[in-house]
Scaffold this motif. Sequence first.
Motif, short mmCIF file in Angstrom:
data_model
loop_
_atom_site.label_atom_id
_atom_site.label_comp_id
_atom_site.label_asym_id
_atom_site.label_seq_id
_atom_site.Cartn_x
_atom_site.Cartn_y
_atom_site.Cartn_z
N LYS A 97 -51.44 1.82 12.00
CA LYS A 97 -52.88 1.80 11.77
C LYS A 97 -53.15 1.33 10.34
CE LYS A 97 -55.06 4.94 14.98
NZ LYS A 97 -56.10 5.96 15.09
N LEU A 149 -56.42 -0.94 7.74
CA LEU A 149 -57.76 -1.54 7.74
C LEU A 149 -57.75 -2.89 8.45
CD1 LEU A 149 -59.16 -0.66 4.22
CD2 LEU A 149 -60.12 -0.01 6.43
N LYS A 176 -57.73 -2.27 12.17
CA LYS A 176 -59.06 -1.81 12.57
C LYS A 176 -60.02 -3.01 12.68
CE LYS A 176 -62.65 1.40 10.93
NZ LYS A 176 -62.94 2.41 9.91
N ARG A 177 -59.93 -3.90 11.70
CA ARG A 177 -60.79 -5.09 11.70
C ARG A 177 -60.46 -5.97 12.92
NH1 ARG A 177 -59.22 -7.21 7.07
NH2 ARG A 177 -58.28 -9.13 7.90
N ARG A 186 -61.84 -4.39 16.08
CA ARG A 186 -63.30 -4.57 16.20
C ARG A 186 -63.66 -5.97 16.68
NH1 ARG A 186 -66.54 -1.51 11.29
NH2 ARG A 186 -66.04 0.63 11.93
N VAL A 215 -52.53 2.91 19.69
CA VAL A 215 -53.50 3.49 18.76
C VAL A 215 -54.09 4.81 19.26
CG1 VAL A 215 -54.08 1.26 17.73
CG2 VAL A 215 -55.49 2.14 19.61
N CYS A 246 -62.43 -0.28 20.57
CA CYS A 246 -62.80 0.48 19.37
C CYS A 246 -62.76 1.98 19.63
CB CYS A 246 -64.20 0.08 18.92
SG CYS A 246 -64.29 -1.64 18.44
N TYR A 303 -59.38 3.39 19.14
CA TYR A 303 -58.94 3.40 17.74
C TYR A 303 -59.79 4.33 16.87
CZ TYR A 303 -57.00 1.66 13.34
OH TYR A 303 -56.36 1.57 12.12
N GLU A 304 -61.12 4.28 17.07
CA GLU A 304 -62.02 4.95 16.13
C GLU A 304 -62.62 6.25 16.68
OE1 GLU A 304 -64.66 2.37 13.84
OE2 GLU A 304 -63.64 0.64 14.71
#
Length: 330
Positions: A51, A53, A56-57, A60, A75, A247, A250-251
């Motif tokens: 994991k 940034l 994550k980008r 998305r 994830v 997402c 992951y989020e």
Amino acid sequence: MPRWVDPYGFERPDDFDYASYEAFFSRYLVVLTRRAIKWSKLLKGKNSIQKSLKVKRYIRKGIPNEHRALIWMIVSGAQTNMEQNPGYYQRLLEGEKNDKLVEAIKTDMNRTFPDNVKFRKTADPCLQHTLYNVLVAYGHHNKAVGYCQGMNFIAGYLILITKNEEESFWLLDALIGRILPDYYSPAMLGLKTDQEVLGELVKMKVPAVAELMERHGVMWTLVVSRWFICLFIDILPVETVLRIWDCLFYEGSKIIFRVALTLIKQHQAFILEATNFPDICDKFKQITKGTFVTECHTFMQKIFTEPGSLSMATIDKLRETCREKVLSQG
């Protein structure tokens, strides 16, 4: 597949707008191709990612379908759980069964995606059998939840993407056990709480709509409960749902609020035209259709800008007060 069936096996409705869909898809294909190259570089043929940034980008911006199952597994923590429990899924299927649970699941088999050719009894292989196994195993794995309507649709989508029974089981476990707080337990406390949380967020971010709902006595649960229970399945187009799920895995659950707020905020003027109770309910059905939701790439950019900042801390705080409210009403 014939033209009237989409790549996932869903029949397209009679009024399906092929022209605008094809215009969108030819643009989207360019994006997908570009993303696929980036993902291949990121993965470098490995079956793991950390994991970060950057990840994550990337998520998305959408996970290419060929990597989707793998990335969801990693994830969400499902991969780790599966590796730490070898043979567990098989043992659940071979173990003693709760007749009531089995009966409830059987009843829902034919109701799951009647518009999907892969779930038809005549299909070969027929995914109903796989779906049945995943749900029965899950009901015995998580006895506090057992089986609840809505889970069949989620498991069905997981099966379509992973094409793997055991992976679908562990992803379902990630969603129900960790990512969504208490949506499917018999009391559905988490679900009721989150609908109230959405109401509070709308008050903060789209006050005119909150005021309209209050004025006409429309409970949030009437217009959004299926958004939460089915995680937008059968509400938004397949491609868009999959991008949302990218997402979500992951989020976490705050993505659901971002999507809901974006739909409401984007169509604020349209919703405010409503003058009575049935009218409001109808407007909420309308806002989940059309080009805004079909154009999944721009839609996903919108969910991270349109609602403004939305921290997990804010949601946790709201969940606390809303949960108390729900409990006191119960």
